[in-house]
Write a protein that holds these residues in place. Sequence first.
Motif, mmCIF file in Angstrom:
data_model
loop_
_atom_site.group_PDB
_atom_site.id
_atom_site.type_symbol
_atom_site.label_atom_id
_atom_site.label_comp_id
_atom_site.label_asym_id
_atom_site.label_seq_id
_atom_site.Cartn_x
_atom_site.Cartn_y
_atom_site.Cartn_z
ATOM 1 N N ASP A 165 0.916 -1.053 -0.480
ATOM 2 C CA ASP A 165 -0.223 0.069 0.104
ATOM 3 C C ASP A 165 1.186 0.869 0.427
ATOM 4 O O ASP A 165 1.941 0.977 0.383
ATOM 5 C CB ASP A 165 -0.752 0.564 1.297
ATOM 6 N N VAL A 166 -0.008 2.864 -0.322
ATOM 7 C CA VAL A 166 0.843 3.294 -0.285
ATOM 8 C C VAL A 166 0.147 4.886 0.735
ATOM 9 O O VAL A 166 -0.762 4.507 0.832
ATOM 10 C CB VAL A 166 0.680 4.513 -1.173
ATOM 11 N N LEU A 167 1.174 4.988 2.345
ATOM 12 C CA LEU A 167 0.744 5.774 2.959
ATOM 13 C C LEU A 167 0.575 7.539 2.446
ATOM 14 O O LEU A 167 1.135 7.445 1.114
ATOM 15 C CB LEU A 167 2.024 5.829 4.358
ATOM 16 N N ASP A 168 -0.754 8.234 2.385
ATOM 17 C CA ASP A 168 -1.357 9.495 1.906
ATOM 18 C C ASP A 168 -1.163 10.420 3.640
ATOM 19 O O ASP A 168 -2.035 10.453 4.416
ATOM 20 C CB ASP A 168 -2.663 9.044 1.416
ATOM 21 N N ALA A 179 5.576 4.900 -0.101
ATOM 22 C CA ALA A 179 5.559 3.608 -0.862
ATOM 23 C C ALA A 179 5.093 2.888 0.795
ATOM 24 O O ALA A 179 6.986 3.160 1.284
ATOM 25 C CB ALA A 179 5.979 3.005 -1.446
ATOM 26 N N VAL A 180 4.684 2.322 1.889
ATOM 27 C CA VAL A 180 4.732 1.174 3.032
ATOM 28 C C VAL A 180 5.668 0.191 2.841
ATOM 29 O O VAL A 180 6.652 0.334 3.617
ATOM 30 C CB VAL A 180 3.467 -0.098 3.439
ATOM 31 N N ARG A 181 5.924 -0.377 1.985
ATOM 32 C CA ARG A 181 7.473 -0.914 1.843
ATOM 33 C C ARG A 181 8.428 -0.256 2.122
ATOM 34 O O ARG A 181 9.193 -0.962 2.669
ATOM 35 C CB ARG A 181 7.491 -1.971 0.109
ATOM 36 N N SER A 182 9.063 0.953 1.439
ATOM 37 C CA SER A 182 10.467 1.503 1.190
ATOM 38 C C SER A 182 10.363 2.205 3.057
ATOM 39 O O SER A 182 12.021 1.770 4.001
ATOM 40 C CB SER A 182 10.097 3.081 1.066
ATOM 41 N N ILE A 183 9.411 2.187 3.853
ATOM 42 C CA ILE A 183 10.022 2.279 5.619
ATOM 43 C C ILE A 183 10.710 1.106 5.960
ATOM 44 O O ILE A 183 11.413 1.005 7.085
ATOM 45 C CB ILE A 183 8.068 2.513 6.231
ATOM 46 N N PHE A 184 9.859 -0.264 5.764
ATOM 47 C CA PHE A 184 10.184 -1.718 6.757
ATOM 48 C C PHE A 184 11.451 -2.261 6.001
ATOM 49 O O PHE A 184 12.243 -2.871 6.210
ATOM 50 C CB PHE A 184 9.186 -2.357 5.990
ATOM 51 N N ALA A 185 11.818 -1.664 4.525
ATOM 52 C CA ALA A 185 13.243 -1.986 3.796
ATOM 53 C C ALA A 185 14.343 -1.712 4.254
ATOM 54 O O ALA A 185 15.408 -2.234 4.465
ATOM 55 C CB ALA A 185 12.842 -1.724 2.374
ATOM 56 N N ARG A 186 13.831 -0.732 4.991
ATOM 57 C CA ARG A 186 15.332 -0.103 5.707
ATOM 58 C C ARG A 186 15.710 -0.644 7.529
ATOM 59 O O ARG A 186 17.025 -0.654 8.061
ATOM 60 C CB ARG A 186 15.250 1.457 6.572
#
Length: 187
Positions: A165-168, A179-186
């Motif tokens: 999903d995408v956070l808005d 992109a929610v994925r980008s947060i947790f990729a770190r």
Amino acid sequence: MVIRDRTYTVEQFEQFVNAPENANRLFELIHGEIVEMPTPAPKHNVVVSFMVGKIFIHLETNDIGRVFGDNTSYAFTDEDEYIPDVSFISYTTYPREQELPKKFTFAPDLVIEVMSPSNTAEEIQRKVETYLANGTRLAWVVYPTLKTIVVHQPSKGAATLKEGDVLDGGDVLPGFTLAVRSIFARV
């Protein structure tokens, strides 16, 4: 960890946290109870830093307010003084021209709380409800272990976002998406 079994006002809390023995400790006042905040783990700090950074970059091109990390206090009721992991205040709420105070006496427009092993779901839900009841327009609760974000808005309830999903930022942070994925990729 709750410090005392009695309730405190914000004024009494201020005296407690300013005592010499509490100089290097961090506390919140949650519904009159003094709660010591543990030192965050690196995973927690990565998420907080990432979110502050992304919002800061958005504000570089959309100069609508200020973002704060986890050292900013908000005393917005007589029994609540919180330090959210990330917060945003629009210039409409607190004009750019006003000098920044030691702490704010109202709830921020946006709060982000990152779940840690020391948090309970009930504790965070209680804080989110208090934020929303006192003027916060958007709250994001980040669950690093579950790789989800729960989005809270006063009149819309809660929605859970997953990695695809995408956070808005909605009308609080217009034009902000992540992109929610980008947060947790770190982490």
